[in-house]
Motif scaffolding. Sequence first.
Motif, PDB file in Angstrom:
ATOM      1  N   GLU A   1       0.831  -1.212   0.000  1.00  0.00           N
ATOM      2  CA  GLU A   1       0.000   0.000   0.000  1.00  0.00           C
ATOM      3  C   GLU A   1       0.864   1.259   0.000  1.00  0.00           C
ATOM      4  O   GLU A   1       0.551   2.248  -0.671  1.00  0.00           O
ATOM      5  N   ILE A   2       1.943   1.224   0.754  1.00  0.00           N
ATOM      6  CA  ILE A   2       2.835   2.395   0.793  1.00  0.00           C
ATOM      7  C   ILE A   2       3.472   2.618  -0.570  1.00  0.00           C
ATOM      8  O   ILE A   2       3.587   3.758  -1.037  1.00  0.00           O
ATOM      9  N   ARG A   3       3.848   1.539  -1.214  1.00  0.00           N
ATOM     10  CA  ARG A   3       4.447   1.686  -2.547  1.00  0.00           C
ATOM     11  C   ARG A   3       3.435   2.248  -3.541  1.00  0.00           C
ATOM     12  O   ARG A   3       3.779   3.062  -4.400  1.00  0.00           O
ATOM     13  N   PHE A   4       2.171   1.801  -3.447  1.00  0.00           N
ATOM     14  CA  PHE A   4       1.137   2.377  -4.297  1.00  0.00           C
ATOM     15  C   PHE A   4       0.948   3.873  -3.994  1.00  0.00           C
ATOM     16  O   PHE A   4       0.756   4.677  -4.907  1.00  0.00           O
ATOM     17  N   SER A   5       0.998   4.225  -2.713  1.00  0.00           N
ATOM     18  CA  SER A   5       0.849   5.636  -2.338  1.00  0.00           C
ATOM     19  C   SER A   5       1.992   6.472  -2.902  1.00  0.00           C
ATOM     20  O   SER A   5       1.773   7.594  -3.395  1.00  0.00           O
ATOM     21  N   ILE A   6       3.207   5.943  -2.833  1.00  0.00           N
ATOM     22  CA  ILE A   6       4.355   6.663  -3.400  1.00  0.00           C
ATOM     23  C   ILE A   6       4.189   6.813  -4.909  1.00  0.00           C
ATOM     24  O   ILE A   6       4.457   7.876  -5.484  1.00  0.00           O
ATOM     25  N   PHE A   7       3.714   5.760  -5.564  1.00  0.00           N
ATOM     26  CA  PHE A   7       3.481   5.820  -7.006  1.00  0.00           C
ATOM     27  C   PHE A   7       2.418   6.864  -7.336  1.00  0.00           C
ATOM     28  O   PHE A   7       2.539   7.628  -8.306  1.00  0.00           O
ATOM     29  N   ASP A   8       1.350   6.910  -6.517  1.00  0.00           N
ATOM     30  CA  ASP A   8       0.307   7.914  -6.718  1.00  0.00           C
ATOM     31  C   ASP A   8       0.876   9.325  -6.608  1.00  0.00           C
ATOM     32  O   ASP A   8       0.553  10.212  -7.402  1.00  0.00           O
ATOM     33  N   LEU A   9       1.713   9.533  -5.600  1.00  0.00           N
ATOM     34  CA  LEU A   9       2.246  10.871  -5.365  1.00  0.00           C
ATOM     35  C   LEU A   9       3.153  11.321  -6.498  1.00  0.00           C
ATOM     36  O   LEU A   9       3.192  12.501  -6.853  1.00  0.00           O
ATOM     37  N   ARG A  10       3.889  10.399  -7.083  1.00  0.00           N
ATOM     38  CA  ARG A  10       4.862  10.774  -8.114  1.00  0.00           C
ATOM     39  C   ARG A  10       4.258  10.845  -9.513  1.00  0.00           C
ATOM     40  O   ARG A  10       4.880  11.378 -10.426  1.00  0.00           O
ATOM     41  N   GLN A  11       3.065  10.315  -9.699  1.00  0.00           N
ATOM     42  CA  GLN A  11       2.472  10.312 -11.035  1.00  0.00           C
ATOM     43  C   GLN A  11       2.065  11.734 -11.435  1.00  0.00           C
ATOM     44  O   GLN A  11       1.368  12.430 -10.703  1.00  0.00           O
TER      45      GLN A  11
END
Length: 479
Positions: A323-333
């Motif tokens: 979930e944290i990795r998905f959140s980081i991906f969301d933030l950087r997109q």
Amino acid sequence: MPMLVVLSIVAVVASLLEWMTRNRPTHWYAVGEAVAVAMLLVATRTTSELSAYLAVAPIAAGVRHGVVTTLNVTLVSGLTAAASIAVDPEDDALSRMGEALPWLAIGLGVGLLASWQSRSTRDEAARQAPYAAAHQLMARIHHLASAGNVGLNSTSLAMDLDTAMRQATGGARSTIFVAEPDNTLRPLNGGEDVDRMAREIEIPASDRTPGAAVIPLRGVQQVLGYCVVVGVPRWTPELEESARNVADEFAVRLDTAVLFDEVRMLATSEERNRIAREMHDGVAQEIVGLGYIVDEIESISDHEQTRVLASSLRAEITRLVSEIRFSIFDLRQEVSDGRLASSLADYAREVGDATGLRVHLSLAESGPPLPSRTATEVLRVAQEAIGNVRKHSRADNMWVVLDSDGKRLNLEVRDDGIGNAEPREHHWGLQTMRERARTVGADLDITTRPDGGTVVSLRSPTTAPHEGETAHGHHRATG
């Protein structure tokens, strides 16, 4: 003594003018002081007593402005002294000129030395000037935003201008365009006929549609945009003057709002990247470390119950890290290339690859790119909707539909899950999606899919729903 008082007054006035323009240095004050001093001293024949003051102006110019101004001030002082002597020639003309020249030479020498010594300070001030101006502007914008009585949202402000213009003129509606740096016009409250409204700006007044008028949004030095009003029964000089007054009232606020939108977007992007870095380097690494500890406990424990609990805890840690990795991906997109479709496709495909969800894309993006802020807000809504499908729907398939011509848009995220992908009323997801939709003037609907699942729709107000239409654009499935 009277001449000393006059010179003191000249010095005080010159110093005050220099102080008042310290943030925008003006060389003319130094030149003016040099002319006044040389003329007073030579014309009143007081060079023998007060000629040392001739050196003051070049020295001050050297400290304040640099080599060029020092040379100019010295030259002007010398020419003024010579002209004053020539106008009133006497037997002692050469004597008076001889008394002035040494002090002008001293002033020139000391001024050049002072200019060299103070060059680094002036260079630093020149480098800092743009930042000081930007800081002053941002302070004013922050004050306006904090006050709460002046809106700084360009979309809502355009709607307010539309309402005020219609009330002032009796028009049916209006479209507000702002001028971009590349001289193109961007509509802030477009409709189906936004192209026709834009053409009203380009054609002569005599060829415009009856009842239509173009009101410029005038800035201090340039036209910031245009307000195209249509449907006015009869234009009169009084109506036109009233429309111009309304446009002038909104022009500066609208220009500030557009600038604030750009600054806010840049600041938001930087903050998202900062949070992503901290999450990756901080909490994510610490949770991964906890996972290693749990693995160690499971491997060395002799108690079956402890190993079972450790295994369950390890699975939960793995889920949390994911979930944290998905959140980081969301933030950087980001919408990096000006086209929403490519960023949306990359994001949906990444989610499909990571979760096994079969993703169907139908993306049709034509015409000019959407405004950067609009594209970013639409991407964030899509991320939230796709995230809800991933986390809550238990779906096998997800359909992502985008239809945009640069002015109007339709975004749909559908799934065939259990139908609970809609965010709950008391959670932030639904509220955030609706707030983002409002900022770009779009409508957000969350409904149940007839065959099971959920449909999240984001549409500009003039775009008709077309549930199930996926033939146009390009179709692609990943899974």
